[in-house]
Every structure is written in C-alpha cells, then in structure tokens.
Write a protein that holds these residues in place. Structure first.
Motif, PDB file in Angstrom:
ATOM      1  N   ILE A 257     -46.061 -13.892 -23.955  1.00  0.00           N
ATOM      2  CA  ILE A 257     -45.438 -13.540 -22.250  1.00  0.00           C
ATOM      3  C   ILE A 257     -46.430 -14.178 -21.185  1.00  0.00           C
ATOM      4  N   ASN A 258     -47.885 -14.188 -21.686  1.00  0.00           N
ATOM      5  CA  ASN A 258     -48.760 -14.473 -20.540  1.00  0.00           C
ATOM      6  C   ASN A 258     -48.550 -15.782 -20.103  1.00  0.00           C
ATOM      7  N   LEU A 259     -48.213 -16.679 -21.432  1.00  0.00           N
ATOM      8  CA  LEU A 259     -48.102 -18.060 -21.157  1.00  0.00           C
ATOM      9  C   LEU A 259     -46.804 -18.359 -20.246  1.00  0.00           C
ATOM     10  N   MET A 260     -45.908 -17.518 -20.413  1.00  0.00           N
ATOM     11  CA  MET A 260     -44.751 -17.791 -19.707  1.00  0.00           C
ATOM     12  C   MET A 260     -45.005 -17.627 -18.202  1.00  0.00           C
ATOM     13  N   LYS A 261     -45.904 -16.731 -17.912  1.00  0.00           N
ATOM     14  CA  LYS A 261     -46.164 -16.560 -16.557  1.00  0.00           C
ATOM     15  C   LYS A 261     -46.786 -17.940 -16.109  1.00  0.00           C
ATOM     16  N   MET A 262     -47.555 -18.298 -16.924  1.00  0.00           N
ATOM     17  CA  MET A 262     -48.234 -19.754 -16.609  1.00  0.00           C
ATOM     18  C   MET A 262     -47.139 -20.819 -16.315  1.00  0.00           C
ATOM     19  N   VAL A 263     -46.197 -20.796 -17.136  1.00  0.00           N
ATOM     20  CA  VAL A 263     -45.029 -21.909 -17.382  1.00  0.00           C
ATOM     21  C   VAL A 263     -44.410 -21.845 -15.903  1.00  0.00           C
ATOM     22  N   PHE A 264     -44.110 -20.669 -15.477  1.00  0.00           N
ATOM     23  CA  PHE A 264     -43.351 -20.282 -14.353  1.00  0.00           C
ATOM     24  C   PHE A 264     -43.968 -20.972 -13.101  1.00  0.00           C
ATOM     25  N   ASP A 265     -45.404 -20.635 -13.087  1.00  0.00           N
ATOM     26  CA  ASP A 265     -46.284 -21.041 -11.939  1.00  0.00           C
ATOM     27  C   ASP A 265     -46.755 -22.461 -11.992  1.00  0.00           C
ATOM     28  N   GLU A 266     -46.591 -23.172 -13.115  1.00  0.00           N
ATOM     29  CA  GLU A 266     -46.824 -24.543 -13.124  1.00  0.00           C
ATOM     30  C   GLU A 266     -45.574 -25.402 -13.082  1.00  0.00           C
ATOM     31  N   LEU A 267     -44.376 -24.990 -13.490  1.00  0.00           N
ATOM     32  CA  LEU A 267     -43.101 -25.918 -13.532  1.00  0.00           C
ATOM     33  C   LEU A 267     -42.076 -25.595 -12.677  1.00  0.00           C
ATOM     34  N   ALA A 268     -42.022 -24.334 -12.032  1.00  0.00           N
ATOM     35  CA  ALA A 268     -40.906 -24.015 -11.301  1.00  0.00           C
ATOM     36  C   ALA A 268     -41.288 -24.362  -9.820  1.00  0.00           C
ATOM     37  N   ASP A 269     -40.535 -24.576  -8.907  1.00  0.00           N
ATOM     38  CA  ASP A 269     -40.455 -24.770  -7.421  1.00  0.00           C
ATOM     39  C   ASP A 269     -39.734 -23.673  -6.932  1.00  0.00           C
ATOM     40  N   GLU A 270     -39.809 -23.612  -5.552  1.00  0.00           N
ATOM     41  CA  GLU A 270     -38.738 -22.659  -4.866  1.00  0.00           C
ATOM     42  C   GLU A 270     -37.237 -22.637  -5.099  1.00  0.00           C
ATOM     43  N   ASP A 271     -36.715 -23.896  -5.618  1.00  0.00           N
ATOM     44  CA  ASP A 271     -35.305 -24.099  -5.959  1.00  0.00           C
ATOM     45  C   ASP A 271     -34.999 -23.958  -7.349  1.00  0.00           C
ATOM     46  N   THR A 272     -35.937 -23.399  -8.214  1.00  0.00           N
ATOM     47  CA  THR A 272     -36.047 -23.141  -9.746  1.00  0.00           C
ATOM     48  C   THR A 272     -35.304 -21.835 -10.057  1.00  0.00           C
ATOM     49  N   LEU A 273     -34.142 -21.967 -10.715  1.00  0.00           N
ATOM     50  CA  LEU A 273     -33.876 -20.390 -11.199  1.00  0.00           C
ATOM     51  C   LEU A 273     -34.716 -20.297 -12.577  1.00  0.00           C
ATOM     52  N   ILE A 274     -35.302 -18.931 -12.262  1.00  0.00           N
ATOM     53  CA  ILE A 274     -36.081 -18.491 -13.549  1.00  0.00           C
ATOM     54  C   ILE A 274     -35.298 -17.464 -14.120  1.00  0.00           C
ATOM     55  N   ALA A 275     -35.048 -17.489 -15.396  1.00  0.00           N
ATOM     56  CA  ALA A 275     -34.045 -16.744 -16.054  1.00  0.00           C
ATOM     57  C   ALA A 275     -34.606 -15.935 -17.346  1.00  0.00           C
ATOM     58  N   VAL A 276     -34.793 -14.793 -17.347  1.00  0.00           N
ATOM     59  CA  VAL A 276     -35.438 -14.180 -18.413  1.00  0.00           C
ATOM     60  C   VAL A 276     -34.566 -13.270 -19.395  1.00  0.00           C
ATOM     61  N   ASP A 277     -34.164 -13.635 -20.614  1.00  0.00           N
ATOM     62  CA  ASP A 277     -33.508 -12.619 -21.118  1.00  0.00           C
ATOM     63  C   ASP A 277     -34.758 -11.778 -22.210  1.00  0.00           C
ATOM     64  N   PRO A 278     -35.220 -10.550 -21.753  1.00  0.00           N
ATOM     65  CA  PRO A 278     -36.072  -9.762 -22.282  1.00  0.00           C
ATOM     66  C   PRO A 278     -36.056  -9.318 -23.573  1.00  0.00           C
ATOM     67  N   VAL A 279     -35.888 -10.241 -24.748  1.00  0.00           N
ATOM     68  CA  VAL A 279     -35.463  -9.972 -26.185  1.00  0.00           C
ATOM     69  C   VAL A 279     -36.440  -9.126 -26.677  1.00  0.00           C
ATOM     70  N   MET A 280     -36.378  -7.770 -27.187  1.00  0.00           N
ATOM     71  CA  MET A 280     -37.335  -6.998 -27.778  1.00  0.00           C
ATOM     72  C   MET A 280     -36.494  -5.884 -28.612  1.00  0.00           C
ATOM     73  N   GLY A 281     -35.407  -5.754 -28.282  1.00  0.00           N
ATOM     74  CA  GLY A 281     -34.794  -4.662 -29.316  1.00  0.00           C
ATOM     75  C   GLY A 281     -33.310  -4.587 -29.039  1.00  0.00           C
ATOM     76  N   ASP A 282     -32.813  -3.643 -30.001  1.00  0.00           N
ATOM     77  CA  ASP A 282     -31.049  -3.444 -29.945  1.00  0.00           C
ATOM     78  C   ASP A 282     -30.797  -2.076 -30.557  1.00  0.00           C
ATOM     79  N   ASN A 283     -29.667  -1.791 -30.141  1.00  0.00           N
ATOM     80  CA  ASN A 283     -29.324  -0.371 -30.798  1.00  0.00           C
ATOM     81  C   ASN A 283     -29.938   0.722 -30.763  1.00  0.00           C
ATOM     82  N   GLY A 284     -30.844   0.795 -29.603  1.00  0.00           N
ATOM     83  CA  GLY A 284     -31.688   1.697 -29.380  1.00  0.00           C
ATOM     84  C   GLY A 284     -33.228   1.709 -30.157  1.00  0.00           C
ATOM     85  N   ARG A 285     -33.647   0.677 -30.622  1.00  0.00           N
ATOM     86  CA  ARG A 285     -34.732   0.481 -31.410  1.00  0.00           C
ATOM     87  C   ARG A 285     -35.425  -1.068 -31.005  1.00  0.00           C
TER      88      ARG A 285
END
Length: 284
Positions: free
Chosen positions: A90-118
């Motif tokens: 997760i912390n590395l993704m923050k770095m990826v966004f800072d280093e590789l995205a510019d003002e026109d880059t769409l940043i899309a996050v699917d916060p995959v961590m659970g389903d069906n209440g768990r």
C-alpha cells in the motif's frame, strides 16, 4: 491520428484461475488501450478454492521497476490498482502515484480486502484504515459494500438495499475520503432480479444506478472483470456512467455464459466469449 492511451495495471498474477492481471490485461487491451503491467506477486493459482498454491512476492521489485520507468519518461493515462497483500505494498502504491502520475492521470483504486461482510483471511482490522489512506490519493474508487463499511468502521448489511441506505453510505464514504472524485459502489441490488453498481459524483452529490440481470451464485474474479472493463472504457474516452453501464453489461454477460456452461467457478468467468461485445460497446 490520436495517441494511443496507456493504462498501468498493478495487480498480482495467477497462472491459473482468471483474475487480477490475467483479466485486466486482455480486457483493457480490448478497449483499444495499451495495458502496461506491474505484478505485485506471481501465484500458481489464485487462493480461492485452490490449495497448495505457490506464491512469489514481488514487493522488492516494485521500486526498481518504477525507477526504470521514470528514466523512460513514460506517460500513463490511468493507473489502476487491485489486490495489495501488505501494508508495504500500500505504501509503495502511494509512491507509484507520486512518481508516475501527472495531473491528467486517472488514478483508480479497487480497495480489495473483503467480501460478504468479512475481511479476507490475510488481513486484520488494522488494514482498512491504511486502504482508506490509499483511496484518498485516487480519483476513482470501486469498493463493494464490505469494503465500504470496513473503511467507515460500520456494520455490514447484506442485500437487498434501499436507495436511502446506498446514498447515505456513499455520502459518508465521501466525507471520510473527500479527495476522491468518483465512487463506484459495486454489488448494488434492490431485489433478487437485478444487480449492478451505483456511480456517485462526489462534487455534485449525484448518484446514477446502473443495474443488470442478477445471475444467482458466486463467481470468482467478477470484481476484476468489472473493474478492468470500467477502467478500460474510461481510458477509451467514455464518461463514468457510460463506463459503468458497459462494465455492468459485460460482467453480466460473462457470468450468464459461465453459469449456463456449468463451469467450475474456481477458474473464473468466461469473459473471453464476450470481448467482441465489449469492443462494440466501446465503439458505440
């Protein structure tokens, strides 16, 4: 001739069992968009229903890859993240966004961590707040109801839902993640007949409901099919609502085909049979 768009998909990759990068790469490519990939791990199979699978963690490779790409001055029109297996990733993704995205880059996050209440077995309750911090750096987030309630610290409620509950949940989520522009809440169902998503514009507070046929059953990898179809459509120039409509219809087609064929659900849904339909939806 317009420059070809480029999306960076950051997911793990399973050799067998369609999900993550083996879904994102073909679907985003079918949208006419170049799909670059940054694998976070390599598995022999995915972890849902298979045992004795192998897994090679690639966390240590992420920063050197990003450094090389920076030297190439690459332009990414969108960066799309899926399952992240650790706080370090997760912390590395923050770095990826800072280093590789510019003002026109769409940043899309699917916060995959659970389903069906768990939460998924690998995570504990310290994980959702960290995922919420990552979502705060995104333009578009795509949680299911489990992930939305986990990031809010609220109890999970199963379907069917009411519009009042859905819109209240979206407003509360936007209040704790006010920096994101759009929230696409998946798994929206008001009855047993239809299933889809709610597309919420944070600035205007408007909510569009995009529903399709609800095929009974549980099917592996459908979240990745939906997310990839959505990001591919947006990168190809479709609006958010148009993209969600395409993603809902494409996912429903894939599930219906798989259900009728009686395919072992561990191997994922047959989205390949409908890639032609997806291409036509993008063109039209």
């Amino acid at each position: 001739m317009e420059r070809q768009k480029r999306v960076l998909a950051i997911h793990d990759i399973s050799g067998v069992g369609k999900c993550s990068l083996t879904v994102a790469l073909p679907i985003i490519s079918a949208a006419g968009v170049e799909c670059s990939v940054l694998p976070t791990a390599v598995l022999s199979t995915h972890t849902g229903g298979f045992t004795a699978f192998t897994c090679r963690d690639l966390t240590a490779d992420i920063a050197p890859i990003v450094e090389h790409w920076k030297s190439l001055h690459l332009k990414f029109d969108a960066i799309y993240t899926g399952y992240l297996g650790s706080f370090e990733q997760i912390n590395l993704m923050k770095m990826v966004f800072d280093e590789l995205a510019d003002e026109d880059t769409l940043i899309a996050v699917d916060p995959v961590m659970g389903d069906n209440g768990r939460l998924y077995a690998k995570f504990d309750m310290t994980f959702p707040p960290s995922m919420r911090e990552l979502c705060a750096k995104a333009d578009l987030i795509m949680p299911n109801f489990t992930e939305a309630t986990l990031m809010l610290g609220e109890p999970y409620h199963p379907a069917p839902y009411t519009r009042e509950y859905v819109e209240g949940l979206l407003k509360r989520l936007s209040s704790v993640i006010p920096t994101t522009k759009h929230i696409v809440l998946t798994g929206v169902s008001f009855d047993e007949l239809e299933l889809g998503a709610a597309a919420y514009d944070v600035k205007s507070g408007t909510c569009d409901y995009i529903l399709g046929e609800n095929v009974p059953g549980s099917f592996h990898g459908t979240g990745d099919v939906f997310g990839s179809a959505l990001v591919g459509a947006m990168a190809a120039g479709k609006t958010l609502s148009e993209s969600v409509r395409i993603a809902v219809d494409f996912t429903a087609m894939s599930i219906e085909w798989t259900s009728k064929a009686g395919t072992d659900i561990r191997y994922g849904v047959n989205f390949e049979a409908h890639l032609g339909n997806y291409i036509e939806m993008i063109k039209n």
